[in-house]
Design an enzyme around this catalytic site. Sequence first.
Site, PDB file in Angstrom:
ATOM      1  N   PRO A 283      -4.319 -28.123 -35.683  1.00  0.00           N
ATOM      2  CA  PRO A 283      -3.100 -28.077 -36.512  1.00  0.00           C
ATOM      3  C   PRO A 283      -1.916 -28.831 -35.936  1.00  0.00           C
ATOM      4  O   PRO A 283      -0.908 -28.993 -36.619  1.00  0.00           O
ATOM      5  CB  PRO A 283      -2.795 -26.576 -36.601  1.00  0.00           C
ATOM      6  CG  PRO A 283      -3.402 -25.988 -35.378  1.00  0.00           C
ATOM      7  CD  PRO A 283      -4.613 -26.812 -35.078  1.00  0.00           C
ATOM      8  N   GLU A 288       0.013 -29.171 -24.794  1.00  0.00           N
ATOM      9  CA  GLU A 288       0.120 -29.574 -23.389  1.00  0.00           C
ATOM     10  C   GLU A 288      -0.584 -28.627 -22.429  1.00  0.00           C
ATOM     11  O   GLU A 288      -0.052 -28.312 -21.368  1.00  0.00           O
ATOM     12  CB  GLU A 288       1.604 -29.680 -23.024  1.00  0.00           C
ATOM     13  CG  GLU A 288       2.398 -28.345 -23.041  1.00  0.00           C
ATOM     14  CD  GLU A 288       3.047 -28.015 -24.373  1.00  0.00           C
ATOM     15  OE1 GLU A 288       2.577 -28.524 -25.408  1.00  0.00           O
ATOM     16  OE2 GLU A 288       4.016 -27.244 -24.394  1.00  0.00           O
ATOM     17  N   HIS A 312       4.144 -37.645 -24.624  1.00  0.00           N
ATOM     18  CA  HIS A 312       4.799 -36.358 -24.881  1.00  0.00           C
ATOM     19  C   HIS A 312       4.089 -35.224 -24.133  1.00  0.00           C
ATOM     20  O   HIS A 312       4.713 -34.461 -23.396  1.00  0.00           O
ATOM     21  CB  HIS A 312       4.811 -36.088 -26.386  1.00  0.00           C
ATOM     22  CG  HIS A 312       5.465 -34.797 -26.759  1.00  0.00           C
ATOM     23  ND1 HIS A 312       6.780 -34.721 -27.158  1.00  0.00           N
ATOM     24  CD2 HIS A 312       5.013 -33.525 -26.765  1.00  0.00           C
ATOM     25  CE1 HIS A 312       7.091 -33.465 -27.403  1.00  0.00           C
ATOM     26  NE2 HIS A 312       6.031 -32.713 -27.172  1.00  0.00           N
ATOM     27  N   GLU A 313       2.778 -35.135 -24.320  1.00  0.00           N
ATOM     28  CA  GLU A 313       2.052 -34.010 -23.703  1.00  0.00           C
ATOM     29  C   GLU A 313       2.064 -34.124 -22.179  1.00  0.00           C
ATOM     30  O   GLU A 313       2.175 -33.126 -21.468  1.00  0.00           O
ATOM     31  CB  GLU A 313       0.612 -33.938 -24.225  1.00  0.00           C
ATOM     32  CG  GLU A 313       0.479 -33.846 -25.746  1.00  0.00           C
ATOM     33  CD  GLU A 313       1.367 -32.807 -26.406  1.00  0.00           C
ATOM     34  OE1 GLU A 313       1.712 -31.794 -25.758  1.00  0.00           O
ATOM     35  OE2 GLU A 313       1.747 -33.008 -27.575  1.00  0.00           O
ATOM     36  N   HIS A 316       5.237 -32.863 -20.657  1.00  0.00           N
ATOM     37  CA  HIS A 316       5.284 -31.401 -20.536  1.00  0.00           C
ATOM     38  C   HIS A 316       4.819 -30.920 -19.154  1.00  0.00           C
ATOM     39  O   HIS A 316       5.114 -29.789 -18.766  1.00  0.00           O
ATOM     40  CB  HIS A 316       4.409 -30.745 -21.600  1.00  0.00           C
ATOM     41  CG  HIS A 316       5.108 -30.473 -22.899  1.00  0.00           C
ATOM     42  ND1 HIS A 316       6.261 -29.729 -22.975  1.00  0.00           N
ATOM     43  CD2 HIS A 316       4.805 -30.831 -24.173  1.00  0.00           C
ATOM     44  CE1 HIS A 316       6.630 -29.635 -24.257  1.00  0.00           C
ATOM     45  NE2 HIS A 316       5.768 -30.299 -24.995  1.00  0.00           N
ATOM     46  N   GLU A 335      10.891 -28.477 -25.428  1.00  0.00           N
ATOM     47  CA  GLU A 335      10.634 -29.612 -26.323  1.00  0.00           C
ATOM     48  C   GLU A 335      11.719 -30.688 -26.307  1.00  0.00           C
ATOM     49  O   GLU A 335      11.416 -31.868 -26.408  1.00  0.00           O
ATOM     50  CB  GLU A 335      10.390 -29.105 -27.748  1.00  0.00           C
ATOM     51  CG  GLU A 335       9.141 -28.233 -27.880  1.00  0.00           C
ATOM     52  CD  GLU A 335       7.856 -28.946 -27.477  1.00  0.00           C
ATOM     53  OE1 GLU A 335       7.863 -30.173 -27.265  1.00  0.00           O
ATOM     54  OE2 GLU A 335       6.825 -28.239 -27.352  1.00  0.00           O
ATOM     55  N   TYR A 398      13.192 -30.229 -30.755  1.00  0.00           N
ATOM     56  CA  TYR A 398      12.652 -31.514 -30.298  1.00  0.00           C
ATOM     57  C   TYR A 398      13.728 -32.602 -30.314  1.00  0.00           C
ATOM     58  O   TYR A 398      14.116 -33.120 -29.269  1.00  0.00           O
ATOM     59  CB  TYR A 398      11.489 -31.952 -31.202  1.00  0.00           C
ATOM     60  CG  TYR A 398      10.255 -31.101 -31.087  1.00  0.00           C
ATOM     61  CD1 TYR A 398       9.165 -31.523 -30.327  1.00  0.00           C
ATOM     62  CD2 TYR A 398      10.151 -29.881 -31.750  1.00  0.00           C
ATOM     63  CE1 TYR A 398       8.017 -30.757 -30.230  1.00  0.00           C
ATOM     64  CE2 TYR A 398       9.003 -29.107 -31.657  1.00  0.00           C
ATOM     65  CZ  TYR A 398       7.937 -29.542 -30.898  1.00  0.00           C
ATOM     66  OH  TYR A 398       6.816 -28.785 -30.795  1.00  0.00           O
ATOM     67  N   ARG A 584      -3.661 -31.391 -39.563  1.00  0.00           N
ATOM     68  CA  ARG A 584      -2.460 -31.452 -38.727  1.00  0.00           C
ATOM     69  C   ARG A 584      -1.252 -31.078 -39.572  1.00  0.00           C
ATOM     70  O   ARG A 584      -0.933 -31.717 -40.571  1.00  0.00           O
ATOM     71  CB  ARG A 584      -2.319 -32.874 -38.168  1.00  0.00           C
ATOM     72  CG  ARG A 584      -1.231 -33.005 -37.140  1.00  0.00           C
ATOM     73  CD  ARG A 584      -1.248 -34.405 -36.546  1.00  0.00           C
ATOM     74  NE  ARG A 584      -0.094 -34.629 -35.705  1.00  0.00           N
ATOM     75  CZ  ARG A 584       0.226 -35.809 -35.178  1.00  0.00           C
ATOM     76  NH1 ARG A 584      -0.561 -36.859 -35.420  1.00  0.00           N
ATOM     77  NH2 ARG A 584       1.290 -35.953 -34.437  1.00  0.00           N
TER      78      ARG A 584
HETATM   79 ZN   LIG Z   1       5.866 -30.657 -27.082  1.00  0.00          ZN
END
Ligand SMILES: [Zn+2]
Length: 633
Positions: A283, A288, A312-313, A316, A335, A398, A584
């Site tokens: 989803p 991360e 991005h991940e 983290h 975030e 974010y 997603r």
């Molecule tokens: Zn994130």
Amino acid sequence: MNRFVTFIFCFGLLSTFTTSMARAQAVQDFHSYANPAAVRVRHLDLDWNVLFDQKILKGTAVLTVQRVSQTEPLILDTRDLQIEKVETSVDGVVYSAGTFTVGSSDKILGAPLTIPLPAKANRVRIHYSTSPGASGLQWLEPAQTAGKKDPFVFTQSEAIHARSWIPTQDTPQVRVTYTARVRTPRRLLAVMSAENLSGTARDGDYSFRMRQAIPSYLIALGVGDLRFRSLGPRTGVYAEPPLIDLAAKELSDTEKMVVATERLYGPYRWGRYDILVLPPSFPYGGMENPRLTFATPTILAGDKSLVSLVAHELAHSWSGNLVTNATWRDFWLNEGFTVYLERRILEAVYGRGREEMEAALGLRDLKEELANLEDRDEILHIDLKGRDPDDGSTDIPYEKGALFLRHLEQTFGRAPFDRFLQSYFNHFAFQSITTDQFVAYLKQNLLDSNPALAAKVPIDEWINQPGLPASAPQPTSTAFTRVEEQARLWLRGELTAAKIPAAAWTTQEWLHFLKTVQDEVSVPTSREGDRVKAADRMVELDQAFHLTRSGNSEIAFQWLLMSIRNRYEPANQRLEEFLMTIGRRKFIKPLYEELAKTPEGKERALAIYRQARPTYHPIAVTTIDDVLKWSGQ
Ligand SMILES: [Zn+2]
């Protein structure tokens, strides 16, 4: 040192506190029943059989606990777990039967599991199984996988779904180390957010150890027909056989990204960094999970244009996994910092132009979201009491969070701000902190050193008020300015679509072009003449660029959204395929929302959803049920 730090992290000191003092210093997490101020889980030993036929995990969890109070019970979070029996032990060898009660179940929080502890008992063994509908697990039939031969199961624990597969204190302020033993059908491989102790030998019996203390939302498991490909000395990728070559090629810059991030923010502290590419029903874009990022296959565009998700991940690993939000109202600490870091990594690896485009797109998305949110949801330090923490997962934590940090960087200068961030990550490493703690640290270590500059950043307005401060940065991109010129010429009829010089456009330029022309092409009135004009323009674009057939998930999504708005029927079949194969949330939620705006569209949406719903993840189902007011039609 502020009071929260003392309580949460100096555990050695804690035992000298009285219970009431420790209580007074706890950070209240409204999304957990747990009582870590009295009894705190420190370590988990997990042991499961993965039963695909019943769609359950069945086994035991041994919890090692630290007791501040010798009289109070252990209180855990659970959701839909079948608890068979509970035992307690003082030495981890001899266990004796214990008692337990499961409280009444709340729709959002699940149910508390209360276990009285005998004198000196510091281990609790819980025999249990999960439910087939567990919110943190998705069980896939072979047909839902890339390989079509074997079933697949994967977890998604953030925000409060770990409790649906592990009975534990499911709050980000409790960190645990863990081991796990996982038995699966022989053909399949199990992977976790941990060290893999049994190598890659496929024998259906896998062991894992996580030595670094992590919050429960980062515990993760995936089981399927997986292959591994190395990407560098400490990086690699797992995927199903049909995807492994594409994944390895697309993600080949991963090691470079780790090196670039270390240069900016200090050492990567988790050993390996691997990526698990999941089936398309995952989803989220990515999750991360430490040592093993979970990622959607929709980032495999073939040209590395969507690898910002990996940046991005990976980011983290510093912002989030290393320094974690103490409660879900502090989610922006995870975030906002991560989006800021993500763009710095992209700049380091792909250049300034790429960073500018991502930041400009981010601002555009944020402004769109701000136009639709209620004031209470536009606040970084959001109040989520009584609400599902997943409700707070908008662009606010974010993009508004990242813009706030950009404002600090631009005001204080990049080098001083980088030094501040490095010291922040070091200072709070392996801790879970609140917004108040961050603000206190910011004042002490950046703002107080230069009050004249500090006066230019309205800290309280950024953190506690809706909307954006008037002085907020407005990132722009020179590449986007050129795209806007082309869009204008085309809309004015001075250029045909075929003549737009789009051959070398990146995904980001395409997205910006489509978003720019979308408002002009779309005609929200029922004026027949205007609708015809809009449809003609859609046909012209599609003929020139074959957008309906785009294999790039971001471009396809943007085009399908426009197609619904403009009733562009040639894209209908592609829209159905898209919604039937991809789960997603970022993509399917806006598409269903757009469809639901007209009665015919709503009918179409329900027809598609009726078929797609069983293939979506429980988290996506909750979201779309709400969008379509689904009542089991
Ligand atoms: Zn994130």
